[in-house]
Design a protein around this motif. Structure first.
Motif, PDB file in Angstrom:
ATOM      1  N   SER A 190       0.804  -1.216   0.000  1.00  0.00           N
ATOM      2  CA  SER A 190       0.000   0.000   0.000  1.00  0.00           C
ATOM      3  C   SER A 190       0.834   1.261   0.000  1.00  0.00           C
ATOM      4  O   SER A 190       0.340   2.337  -0.322  1.00  0.00           O
ATOM      5  N   THR A 258       4.792  -7.302   6.220  1.00  0.00           N
ATOM      6  CA  THR A 258       4.112  -6.837   7.431  1.00  0.00           C
ATOM      7  C   THR A 258       2.736  -6.292   7.104  1.00  0.00           C
ATOM      8  O   THR A 258       1.748  -6.596   7.783  1.00  0.00           O
ATOM      9  N   GLU A 259       2.642  -5.485   6.038  1.00  0.00           N
ATOM     10  CA  GLU A 259       1.348  -4.951   5.620  1.00  0.00           C
ATOM     11  C   GLU A 259       0.348  -6.075   5.380  1.00  0.00           C
ATOM     12  O   GLU A 259      -0.778  -6.040   5.878  1.00  0.00           O
ATOM     13  N   GLN A 260       0.790  -7.060   4.604  1.00  0.00           N
ATOM     14  CA  GLN A 260      -0.120  -8.138   4.216  1.00  0.00           C
ATOM     15  C   GLN A 260      -0.522  -8.993   5.411  1.00  0.00           C
ATOM     16  O   GLN A 260      -1.704  -9.278   5.636  1.00  0.00           O
ATOM     17  N   THR A 261       0.478  -9.390   6.202  1.00  0.00           N
ATOM     18  CA  THR A 261       0.206 -10.323   7.291  1.00  0.00           C
ATOM     19  C   THR A 261      -0.628  -9.690   8.395  1.00  0.00           C
ATOM     20  O   THR A 261      -1.623 -10.268   8.843  1.00  0.00           O
ATOM     21  N   VAL A 262      -0.242  -8.502   8.845  1.00  0.00           N
ATOM     22  CA  VAL A 262      -0.976  -7.854   9.927  1.00  0.00           C
ATOM     23  C   VAL A 262      -2.414  -7.567   9.502  1.00  0.00           C
ATOM     24  O   VAL A 262      -3.356  -7.784  10.273  1.00  0.00           O
ATOM     25  N   THR A 263      -2.594  -7.092   8.275  1.00  0.00           N
ATOM     26  CA  THR A 263      -3.942  -6.801   7.788  1.00  0.00           C
ATOM     27  C   THR A 263      -4.807  -8.046   7.774  1.00  0.00           C
ATOM     28  O   THR A 263      -5.937  -8.058   8.296  1.00  0.00           O
ATOM     29  N   GLN A 264      -4.264  -9.121   7.188  1.00  0.00           N
ATOM     30  CA  GLN A 264      -5.068 -10.336   7.045  1.00  0.00           C
ATOM     31  C   GLN A 264      -5.306 -11.041   8.373  1.00  0.00           C
ATOM     32  O   GLN A 264      -6.411 -11.541   8.627  1.00  0.00           O
ATOM     33  N   THR A 266      -5.406  -9.646  11.325  1.00  0.00           N
ATOM     34  CA  THR A 266      -6.371  -8.843  12.084  1.00  0.00           C
ATOM     35  C   THR A 266      -7.787  -9.107  11.591  1.00  0.00           C
ATOM     36  O   THR A 266      -8.725  -9.262  12.388  1.00  0.00           O
ATOM     37  N   LYS A 267      -7.954  -9.198  10.274  1.00  0.00           N
ATOM     38  CA  LYS A 267      -9.265  -9.504   9.717  1.00  0.00           C
ATOM     39  C   LYS A 267      -9.759 -10.866  10.180  1.00  0.00           C
ATOM     40  O   LYS A 267     -10.947 -11.053  10.464  1.00  0.00           O
ATOM     41  N   LYS A 270     -11.090 -10.652  13.566  1.00  0.00           N
ATOM     42  CA  LYS A 270     -12.347  -9.896  13.561  1.00  0.00           C
ATOM     43  C   LYS A 270     -13.522 -10.802  13.259  1.00  0.00           C
ATOM     44  O   LYS A 270     -14.626 -10.633  13.787  1.00  0.00           O
ATOM     45  N   ILE A 284      -2.572 -15.354   1.995  1.00  0.00           N
ATOM     46  CA  ILE A 284      -1.659 -14.219   2.141  1.00  0.00           C
ATOM     47  C   ILE A 284      -0.516 -14.357   1.145  1.00  0.00           C
ATOM     48  O   ILE A 284      -0.099 -13.396   0.499  1.00  0.00           O
TER      49      ILE A 284
END
Length: 399
Positions: A190, A258-264, A266-267, A270, A284
């Motif tokens: 991103s 990090t962007e990909q792993t943390v985002t996914q 966390t989702k 959720k 991922i």
């Protein structure tokens, strides 16, 4: 044995063992720690790496948000030097900083335990009127060359970022131990740079620069950094048929995963009913959705199935795309047609096999996706200039 000689000896050993080197531009102790465990050969401490850890673009290292040299010294001396045990840590030195006295700054860097320097942030990444203004006021690439030369004379290990053949020539004269072609800000994720330099264009640029280096007739390590190269398969494409000895990763190793792993992840937390962790990790790794994701899937598919019959239309069906659209997209992103990429990939694997193993040529052809040996022989000669048999004979004569 000074620091430079010690580091070079270790890197030469790693080249003999693994064939290529990996450097990691780390913005935190955690990245450096696990990069070392993963097999990194050296760590670069760069101000842009620290800005990545803040969640902002690497471009932060080029603006007056902080003093680059002070920022690197602050975090790297506290987080990298104490954490990294067996590989060298290189200081990203902004030599164009008008507030420093270069000799004293190098003394400070040595005292802190760094093994050498890298010219970063570099004015080589700046162009246009702003670059002209910097040059007019003495803040030029020549200062970066001077810093590398001075560090080299002190026996420090030096990694020189270069952006064209002329700069490579200057850094060779300065005695740089590593010439690293900087291909621009890393594309992907991103926060990635939006301007895409095709892989083929990047490869041509690197080859042009390293050909200039070879005219000096002295050993130097050839590496690449940034640009469109952000996946292992991209790095392999750059290695094939070139003198490139290694890759330095920043965003590709630290930011994008990090962007990909943390985002996914966390989702997944959720969603209370999402317990398919292994499946999530696979998504991922293979994650698709953007145009670039489609191209990564195609390259990965080729990497896994090059020995089988591959048709672009079959891959397009998997992605629910039209084959004409995927063909146009692939050529736009990669810089060559799908068929050409597949042929190059297969022939490079064939060359690897022919160099290392003594096998019947029909078997080699089948191993790289050509059950018809006659077809393999014609394609090999067309693209390599000799037949497979002639290639083996010439390779034996070189031993």
């Amino acid at each position: 044995m000074n620091v430079k000689e010690h580091v070079l000896k270790r890197l030469e050993e790693q080249l003999q063992l693994h064939g290529h080197l990996i450097g990691v531009a780390a913005g935190s102790g955690m990245t450096a720690k696990y990069a070392e465990i993963g097999g990194a050969d050296f760590i670069l401490a760069l101000s842009s790496g620290r800005f990545r850890q803040m969640g902002v673009s690497s471009l932060g290292g080029f603006l007056a948000y902080d003093n680059s040299n002070d920022l690197v010294m602050s975090y790297a001396s506290k987080e990298l030097i104490p954490i990294v045990n067996n590989i060298p840590v290189i200081f990203g030195l902004q030599a164009t900083d008008p507030t420093i006295e270069l000799a004293e700054k190098l003394n400070e860097i040595e005292r802190a335990g760094f093994a050498g320097i890298n010219n970063f942030p570099s004015v080589g990444l700046i162009d246009g009127q702003f670059r002209e203004a910097l040059e007019e006021n003495g803040m030029s690439y020549a200062l970066e060359v001077d810093a590398i030369a001075m560090a080299n004379k002190r026996g420090l290990f030096t990694v020189a970022f270069v952006f064209n053949a002329e700069q490579a020539e200057q850094m060779m004269e300065a005695g740089a131990a590593v010439i690293c072609v900087h291909l621009g800000l890393t594309v992907g994720g991103s926060l990635g740079a939006k301007k895409i330099l095709s892989l083929q264009h990047a490869k041509n640029l690197a080859m042009e620069i390293f050909e200039r280096c070879e005219q000096f007739n002295r050993p130097v390590i050839h590496m690449i950094y940034g640009g469109p190269v952000n996946k292992p398969i991209d790095v392999q494409f750059m290695y094939d048929g070139t003198s490139i000895m290694g890759y330095i990763g920043g965003s590709s190793i630290e930011r994008i995963p990090t962007e990909q792993t943390v985002t996914q992840i966390t989702k997944s937390f959720k969603k209370s009913d999402d317990f398919h962790y292994d499946e999530l990790i696979e998504k991922i790794i293979d994650g698709m959705g953007s145009q670039r994701d489609y191209i990564e899937f195609v390259k990965k598919y080729i990497h896994l199935h090059y020995m089988d019959q591959i048709q672009l239309r079959d891959i397009a069906k998997i992605l629910s795309l039209s084959s004409s659209y995927l063909s146009t997209l692939f050529k736009s992103e990669v810089g060559m047609a799908f068929t050409q990429y597949l042929i190059e990939f297969r022939l490079n694997r064939a060359v690897d096999i022919l160099k290392k193993q003594s096998l019947p040529l029909t078997n080699v052809a089948e191993m790289v996706g050509y059950p018809n040996y006659a077809q393999f022989s014609v394609i090999f000669k067309k693209h390599r200039g000799v037949s497979p048999k002639e290639f083996i004979e010439s390779n034996i004569n070189k031993r």
